[in-house]
Motif scaffolding. Structure first.
Motif, PDB file in Angstrom:
ATOM      1  N   UNK A 194      -0.705   9.812  15.021  1.00  0.00           N
ATOM      2  CA  UNK A 194      -0.354   9.376  16.369  1.00  0.00           C
ATOM      3  C   UNK A 194      -0.982  10.243  17.453  1.00  0.00           C
ATOM      4  N   UNK A 195      -0.904  11.556  17.267  1.00  0.00           N
ATOM      5  CA  UNK A 195      -1.356  12.439  18.345  1.00  0.00           C
ATOM      6  C   UNK A 195      -2.835  12.800  18.253  1.00  0.00           C
ATOM      7  N   UNK A 196      -3.330  12.976  17.036  1.00  0.00           N
ATOM      8  CA  UNK A 196      -4.702  13.460  16.906  1.00  0.00           C
ATOM      9  C   UNK A 196      -5.676  12.428  16.345  1.00  0.00           C
ATOM     10  N   UNK A 197      -5.192  11.259  15.944  1.00  0.00           N
ATOM     11  CA  UNK A 197      -6.106  10.235  15.445  1.00  0.00           C
ATOM     12  C   UNK A 197      -6.774  10.613  14.139  1.00  0.00           C
ATOM     13  N   UNK A 198      -6.066  11.351  13.295  1.00  0.00           N
ATOM     14  CA  UNK A 198      -6.585  11.750  11.988  1.00  0.00           C
ATOM     15  C   UNK A 198      -6.023  10.789  10.944  1.00  0.00           C
ATOM     16  N   UNK A 199      -6.890  10.022  10.305  1.00  0.00           N
ATOM     17  CA  UNK A 199      -6.424   9.101   9.264  1.00  0.00           C
ATOM     18  C   UNK A 199      -5.917   9.876   8.052  1.00  0.00           C
ATOM     19  N   UNK A 200      -4.977   9.279   7.339  1.00  0.00           N
ATOM     20  CA  UNK A 200      -4.365   9.917   6.170  1.00  0.00           C
ATOM     21  C   UNK A 200      -4.670   9.109   4.918  1.00  0.00           C
ATOM     22  N   UNK A 201      -4.915   9.817   3.833  1.00  0.00           N
ATOM     23  CA  UNK A 201      -5.037   9.212   2.504  1.00  0.00           C
ATOM     24  C   UNK A 201      -3.972   9.840   1.628  1.00  0.00           C
ATOM     25  N   UNK A 206       0.813  -1.224   0.000  1.00  0.00           N
ATOM     26  CA  UNK A 206       0.000   0.000   0.000  1.00  0.00           C
ATOM     27  C   UNK A 206       0.844   1.271   0.000  1.00  0.00           C
ATOM     28  N   UNK A 207       1.725   1.387   0.964  1.00  0.00           N
ATOM     29  CA  UNK A 207       2.362   2.657   1.251  1.00  0.00           C
ATOM     30  C   UNK A 207       3.394   3.028   0.188  1.00  0.00           C
ATOM     31  N   UNK A 208       3.158   4.140  -0.468  1.00  0.00           N
ATOM     32  CA  UNK A 208       4.120   4.667  -1.429  1.00  0.00           C
ATOM     33  C   UNK A 208       3.966   4.146  -2.837  1.00  0.00           C
ATOM     34  N   UNK A 209       2.963   3.282  -3.091  1.00  0.00           N
ATOM     35  CA  UNK A 209       2.864   2.703  -4.435  1.00  0.00           C
ATOM     36  C   UNK A 209       1.507   2.889  -5.096  1.00  0.00           C
ATOM     37  N   UNK A 210       0.467   3.196  -4.329  1.00  0.00           N
ATOM     38  CA  UNK A 210      -0.849   3.380  -4.927  1.00  0.00           C
ATOM     39  C   UNK A 210      -1.718   4.183  -3.965  1.00  0.00           C
ATOM     40  N   UNK A 211      -2.887   4.598  -4.403  1.00  0.00           N
ATOM     41  CA  UNK A 211      -3.800   5.354  -3.553  1.00  0.00           C
ATOM     42  C   UNK A 211      -4.215   4.489  -2.362  1.00  0.00           C
ATOM     43  N   UNK A 212      -4.033   5.006  -1.162  1.00  0.00           N
ATOM     44  CA  UNK A 212      -4.264   4.194   0.027  1.00  0.00           C
ATOM     45  C   UNK A 212      -4.608   5.057   1.232  1.00  0.00           C
ATOM     46  N   UNK A 213      -5.128   4.399   2.268  1.00  0.00           N
ATOM     47  CA  UNK A 213      -5.382   5.041   3.553  1.00  0.00           C
ATOM     48  C   UNK A 213      -4.451   4.444   4.599  1.00  0.00           C
ATOM     49  N   UNK A 214      -3.863   5.306   5.419  1.00  0.00           N
ATOM     50  CA  UNK A 214      -3.037   4.865   6.543  1.00  0.00           C
ATOM     51  C   UNK A 214      -3.903   4.601   7.759  1.00  0.00           C
ATOM     52  N   UNK A 215      -3.681   3.475   8.404  1.00  0.00           N
ATOM     53  CA  UNK A 215      -4.347   3.189   9.673  1.00  0.00           C
ATOM     54  C   UNK A 215      -3.629   3.920  10.805  1.00  0.00           C
TER      55      UNK A 215
END
Length: 302
Positions: free
Chosen positions: A256-263, A101-110
């Motif tokens: 980590x600090x604010x619990x905001x997911x990243x896409x 997922x990470x760095x190769x295609x459109x994805x969401x970070x947990x």
């Protein structure tokens, strides 16, 4: 323990969803009212080809990461282009997909994707992240995301096609463009994927992205998700790494600090061309138990 402003404990001691908790039924229904034309745009990068094909290298990605692999199956075991007979003149083609997922295609970070010290978001023990998966804050906690999307088209605001590699977007610039409401998905366009079409080497020379103060500004406005068309939300140097120290690392500030997911690694060119600041944002990760992320196809409903 986190000592600077954060959302730890805000949604309860057992919370694993962070600011996605702000997407209450009323907030979701209000977001859905923002659709005007019913036009649906995909915000995802394509996944192309197999190891025997150059196709995967035609899509933006970080250098050195294993590329997604898509195989067609003839008989369930031989992965090659084709189809297999199933009787009565019918033929079926099967697929196999391998994705980093990470760095190769459109994805969401947990929320378990990155942390500092021995605690994940909300104080969950980092020791719960193991080779067999994370038993806390995995991507399966997300469910579906339906929210108001708010586009921050930074290069368009500055009269540019795309930002330069070393540009770090300050909070003041985001504030000039729009102010998010609690629960919004902040969608940040840098235009950087356009550079890949000109030169992969230039694409790998670094990447523009949010500054630390911009990340804190978005967190202070209670966004549910931060989504960007670059590879790491924050900027990258030519080695594909962030230059900020731990206190200013965007992943640590938001995940980590604010619990905001990243896409990350969105394709925003069609959305940007529509010049619509507000839209309905829809996305759902695969239900990978304990996953640190998932490929997704976000949609913008105009």
């Amino acid at each position: 323990m986190v000592h600077e402003p954060n959302n730890w404990g805000r949604f309860g001691p057992d919370d694993q969803r962070g600011t996605l908790n702000l997407l209450t039924p009323d907030v979701v229904l209000d977001a859905l009212r923002g659709a005007r034309t019913g036009q649906v745009l995909s915000l995802a990068m394509p996944i192309r080809g197999a190891t025997s094909s150059p196709a995967p290298t035609t899509v933006p990605h970080l250098r050195g990461r294993p590329l997604p692999q898509h195989f067609m199956s003839v008989d369930g075991g031989d992965y090659a282009a084709g189809a297999r007979p199933v009787g009565a003149g019918l033929r079926v083609a099967d697929d196999a997909l391998i994705v980093t997922c990470h760095g190769t295609t459109t994805h969401m970070d947990a929320l378990c994707h990155m942390w500092s010290g021995d605690e994940l978001y909300n104080g969950h023990p980092a020791a719960r992240v193991r080779s067999y998966g994370a038993t806390r804050c995995g991507i399966e906690q997300v469910g579906g995301v339906v929210a108001r999307g708010l586009l921050f088209d930074v290069p368009r605001h500055l009269g540019l096609d795309h930002l330069l590699a070393g540009f770090r977007i300050p909070a003041e610039l985001l504030e000039e463009i729009a102010t998010p409401r609690p629960g919004d998905v902040a969608v940040i366009r840098t235009g950087w994927p356009l550079v890949w079409q000109r030169s992969p080497e230039e694409y790998w020379s670094g990447q523009p992205g949010l500054s630390a103060d911009a990340g804190r500004w978005l967190a202070a406005h209670d966004v549910s998700v931060v989504a960007c068309d670059n590879a790491a939300v924050g900027g990258l140097n030519p080695r594909g790494l962030a230059d900020e120290d731990l206190a200013d690392d965007l992943h640590l500030i938001l995940l980590h600090r604010h619990g905001v997911h990243l896409v990350e690694m969105l394709w925003l060119e069609e959305l940007g061309a529509e010049a619509r600041a507000e839209f309905v944002f829809v996305a759902a990760p695969l239900r990978i138990e304990g996953g640190t992320g998932s490929p997704i196809t976000p949609l913008a409903i105009l």
